[in-house]
Design a protein around this motif. Structure first.
Motif, PDB file in Angstrom:
ATOM      1  N   ALA A 221      -6.772  23.229  10.211  1.00 51.37           N
ATOM      2  CA  ALA A 221      -6.079  22.164  10.865  1.00 51.37           C
ATOM      3  C   ALA A 221      -4.987  21.809  10.030  1.00 51.37           C
ATOM      4  CB  ALA A 221      -7.011  20.922  10.991  1.00 51.37           C
ATOM      5  N   PHE A 222      -4.880  21.551   8.791  1.00 46.28           N
ATOM      6  CA  PHE A 222      -3.840  21.342   7.993  1.00 46.28           C
ATOM      7  C   PHE A 222      -2.717  22.082   8.095  1.00 46.28           C
ATOM      8  CE2 PHE A 222      -6.316  18.194   5.828  1.00 46.28           C
ATOM      9  CZ  PHE A 222      -5.134  17.310   5.288  1.00 46.28           C
ATOM     10  N   LEU A 223      -3.009  23.526   8.676  1.00 46.38           N
ATOM     11  CA  LEU A 223      -2.027  24.594   8.637  1.00 46.38           C
ATOM     12  C   LEU A 223      -1.467  24.438   9.989  1.00 46.38           C
ATOM     13  CD1 LEU A 223      -3.672  27.872   7.292  1.00 46.38           C
ATOM     14  CD2 LEU A 223      -1.857  26.642   6.482  1.00 46.38           C
ATOM     15  N   ALA A 224      -2.254  23.964  11.297  1.00 50.32           N
ATOM     16  CA  ALA A 224      -1.573  23.776  12.328  1.00 50.32           C
ATOM     17  C   ALA A 224      -0.439  22.650  12.393  1.00 50.32           C
ATOM     18  CB  ALA A 224      -2.782  23.768  13.463  1.00 50.32           C
ATOM     19  N   LYS A 225      -0.911  21.777  11.633  1.00 49.85           N
ATOM     20  CA  LYS A 225       0.022  20.504  11.326  1.00 49.85           C
ATOM     21  C   LYS A 225       1.322  20.860  10.740  1.00 49.85           C
ATOM     22  CE  LYS A 225       0.633  16.004  11.329  1.00 49.85           C
ATOM     23  NZ  LYS A 225       0.528  14.925  12.694  1.00 49.85           N
ATOM     24  N   ASP A 226       1.266  21.987  10.121  1.00 45.85           N
ATOM     25  CA  ASP A 226       2.538  22.527   9.448  1.00 45.85           C
ATOM     26  C   ASP A 226       3.242  23.477  10.131  1.00 45.85           C
ATOM     27  OD1 ASP A 226       4.177  22.249   7.110  1.00 45.85           O
ATOM     28  OD2 ASP A 226       3.784  24.377   6.546  1.00 45.85           O
ATOM     29  N   GLY A 227       2.698  23.909  11.442  1.00 44.27           N
ATOM     30  CA  GLY A 227       3.344  24.669  12.182  1.00 44.27           C
ATOM     31  C   GLY A 227       2.573  26.201  12.406  1.00 44.27           C
ATOM     32  N   PHE A 228       1.772  26.494  11.691  1.00 47.00           N
ATOM     33  CA  PHE A 228       1.179  27.550  11.520  1.00 47.00           C
ATOM     34  C   PHE A 228       0.374  28.176  12.538  1.00 47.00           C
ATOM     35  CE2 PHE A 228      -2.029  30.805   9.905  1.00 47.00           C
ATOM     36  CZ  PHE A 228      -1.418  31.311   8.719  1.00 47.00           C
ATOM     37  N   THR A 229       0.581  29.324  13.324  1.00 41.25           N
ATOM     38  CA  THR A 229       0.001  29.502  14.589  1.00 41.25           C
ATOM     39  C   THR A 229      -1.241  30.250  14.510  1.00 41.25           C
ATOM     40  OG1 THR A 229       1.356  31.592  14.774  1.00 41.25           O
ATOM     41  CG2 THR A 229       2.472  29.652  15.693  1.00 41.25           C
TER      42      THR A 229
END
Length: 454
Positions: A221-229
Motif C-alpha cells: 500500500a505504501f509503495l502504491a502511494k509512492d507511484g510503485f506499480t
C-alpha cells in the motif's frame, strides 16, 4: 502512473478505495467493533509465545528503536512496519482469533495489526480506522473464497489472502485512489505465501505467516502511494494468483454482492483455543456428553465425521509434541473438551500431554462424511459417533458451533473472553485491562487513534 486511463479498475479495488463508514450498515459496524475487541484479547494473549518473542526481537532489532506505533503488551514502540510484524505474529498464536467459514480465513490477525499501526502513525480517527478494517475484511474474505478449496489444501489462506486484506486496510487509511489500490493489490498478491508443511513438525511458521502477510500488505500500500506499480490482473491473469495457487478458483466470488453482502458480519468467533476445524466435533461431543450424562471414563471410541479440509490440516498431527501443534490434533482437542468442558489456553498448557488426555486422544478418529464435506466451507457441521464403555452407540450433531453468526457471542461474552485472554498474557494488570477494553468499545468515537494501553 502510466497508462491508467487504459486500465480497467477491478470493482474490488474501487470498493476498497472508496468505502466509507457511513456506507456500512449499523449491524455490520457493530460486528466490526465486536471483532476489534475480540482481536485485542488474542493479540495480548500471544505476546509470551516463544515464536512471537523471536519475531518481536527481530522487528525491534531492525529499528527504529522508538516510533509512533505500539507493540501491544510491551513498552516498546517502533515504525508501522515493525509494530505490524510483532502484533500480527502475536494475534494468531493463541488460536483464539476470529475466522470466516466460507473463505477459511482469519481476518483479524492480518487486518487489525497493520491498520492500527498506520492509524497511530497518521493520527487517524477511530472511524477512519474502522472503515479501513471493514475494507480489509471484505477484500480478504472474498480473495479467500475466490481461491477455493484446492488452494487451502496446500496454502494457509490467512497468509496468502492476508496480504490483500492488509493492503486494502492500509490503502484505505492512506486514501489510495482506486488505481493506486489496484497497484497495491498487485504488489500484495505477488508476495502471497504460506504453506501448511510446518504442521508436520510443529514448526513456528504460522506466526511468520501472519507477520509477513500483514507487513507485506502494508508495504504494498505504501509503495502504491509512492507511484510503485503492481500487476493489473493479479487475480485471474495467466500467471496470477489463480493460475499459481488454485485449481478451482471462482472469479465471481471476488465481487459477490459487493456493497450489499457484508462478509464482515459472517465472521465467527473462536470459543475453543484450537484450530477451527476441531470446533464442530468438539461441540458435538460436548452435546452428547451433556444430553446423556457421560463422563470421560464413559468414552470408548469417538468418530468425528468431518470435511476433507479437516483431514488435510489435522490428519498429519497424530502425536503432537508442542502445545501449538496439539491445537491441530483432533484427539487432543476433544480429549480436553471432554475432560474440562472447554479446550482453553490453560487447559492446553497444563494438560495436552497428561496421561488422561493422551488416553482419550487415542480413542478419537476422523472419517470423511459426504454431508459435512458438501456443506463445507459455507457451513461447518459437527457430527460425532460415540461408542460408550457400556456398549451404546450415541450420535451428536451441531449445525452451528459456538461463535458462528447463528450461535454468536454476546458483547458480554466477548468482553469476558478478551479479559480472560489478556490475563493469560500476563502483561496487563486487571484494572488497566478493563479500562482498555471499555475504551475499545468506543472506537468509533475516537478523534484520534492513540496507544491502546495508555
Amino acid at each position: 502512473m502510466k497508462n491508467e486511463t487504459q486500465v480497467s479498475i477491478h470493482p474490488l479495488a474501487r470498493f476498497a478505495a472508496t468505502l466509507c463508514w457511513e456506507d456500512v450498515p449499523l449491524q455490520v459496524q457493530r460486528r466490526a467493533e465486536d471483532l476489534w475487541v475480540d482481536w485485542f484479547g488474542s493479540a495480548l494473549a500471544g505476546q509470551n509465545a516463544r515464536p512471537v518473542q523471536s519475531i518481536t526481537r527481530f522487528a525491534l532489532s531492525q529499528g527504529p528503536a522508538a516510533g509512533p506505533c505500539e507493540i501491544l503488551g510491551s513498552a516498546a514502540t517502533s515504525s508501522p512496519l515493525m509494530a505490524t510484524q510483532a502484533n500480527a505474529a502475536a494475534s494468531h498464536v493463541a488460536e483464539q482469533d476470529d475466522v470466516h467459514n466460507g473463505s477459511v480465513f482469519h481476518p483479524a490477525a492480518v487486518v487489525f495489526p497493520p491498520a492500527l499501526a498506520v492509524a497511530q502513525s497518521l493520527g487517524a480517527s477511530g472511524v477512519e480506522l474502522m472503515q479501513a478494517c471493514v475494507a480489509g475484511y471484505e477484500v480478504g474474505i472474498r480473495v479467500g473464497e475466490f481461491l477455493g478449496r484446492s488452494h487451502y489444501r496446500i496454502f494457509h489462506t490467512t497468509a496468502t489472502a492476508g496480504t490483500l486484506a492488509a493492503a486494502a486496510a492500509v490503502g484505505r487509511l492512506l486514501k489510495l485512489t482506486p488505481e493506486q489500490m489496484q497497484h497495491a493489490f498487485g504488489s500484495a498478491g505477488t508476495q502471497s505465501a504460506g504453506l501448511w508443511e510446518f504442521l508436520r513438525t510443529g514448526a513456528d511458521s504460522k506466526q511468520l505467516h501472519t507477520a509477513h502477510a500483514a507487513s507485506a500488505g502494508l508495504t504494498a500500500a505504501f509503495l502504491a502511494k509512492d507511484g510503485f506499480t503492481g500487476a493489473q490482473d493479479i487475480f485471474t491473469g495467466p500467471q496470477g494468483l489463480a493460475a499459481g495457487m488454485s485449481t478451482d478458483a471462482n472469479p465471481a466470488r471476488l465481487c459477490d454482492r459487493l456493497g450489499t453482502r457484508w462478509a464482515t458480519a459472517e465472521t465467527s468467533f473462536k470459543w475453543h483455543a484450537s484450530c477451527r476445524h476441531t470446533h464442530p466435533a468438539a461441540d458435538a461431543l460436548l452435546q452428547v456428553m451433556q444430553v446423556h450424562g457421560l463422563t470421560p471414563a464413559d468414552l470408548a471410541q469417538v468418530t468425528c465425521h468431518v470435511h476433507q479440509g479437516a483431514i488435510d490440516v489435522l490428519g498429519p498431527v497424530v502425536r503432537p509434541s508442542t502445545v501449538h501443534q496439539s491445537k491441530f490434533s483432533m484427539g487432543t482437542v476433544l480429549a480436553l473438551a471432554a475432560r474440562h468442558g472447554h479446550a482453553g489456553l490453560t487447559e492446553f498448557d497444563r494438560d495436552y500431554l497428561a496421561q488422561e488426555t493422551v488416553e482419550l486422544r487415542d480413542k478419537v478418529s476422523m472419517e470423511l462424511d459426504a454431508e459435512v464435506d458438501a456443506a463445507y466451507p459455507r457451513r461447518w457441521i459437527g457430527k460425532v459417533s460415540v461408542q460408550t464403555t457400556d456398549g451404546r452407540l450415541l450420535k451428536g450433531r451441531v449445525d452451528e458451533p459456538k461463535g458462528d453468526p447463528g450461535n454468536t457471542l454476546s458483547r458480554e461474552e466477548i468482553t469476558a473472553k478478551a479479559l480472560r485472554l489478556i490475563a493469560y498474557g500476563g502483561h496487563v494488570p486487571a484494572e488497566r485491562a478493563q479500562a482498555a477494553v471499555a475504551r475499545l468499545w468506543q472506537v468509533a468515537q475516537w478523534p484520534r487513534v492513540r496507544r491502546l494501553l495508555d
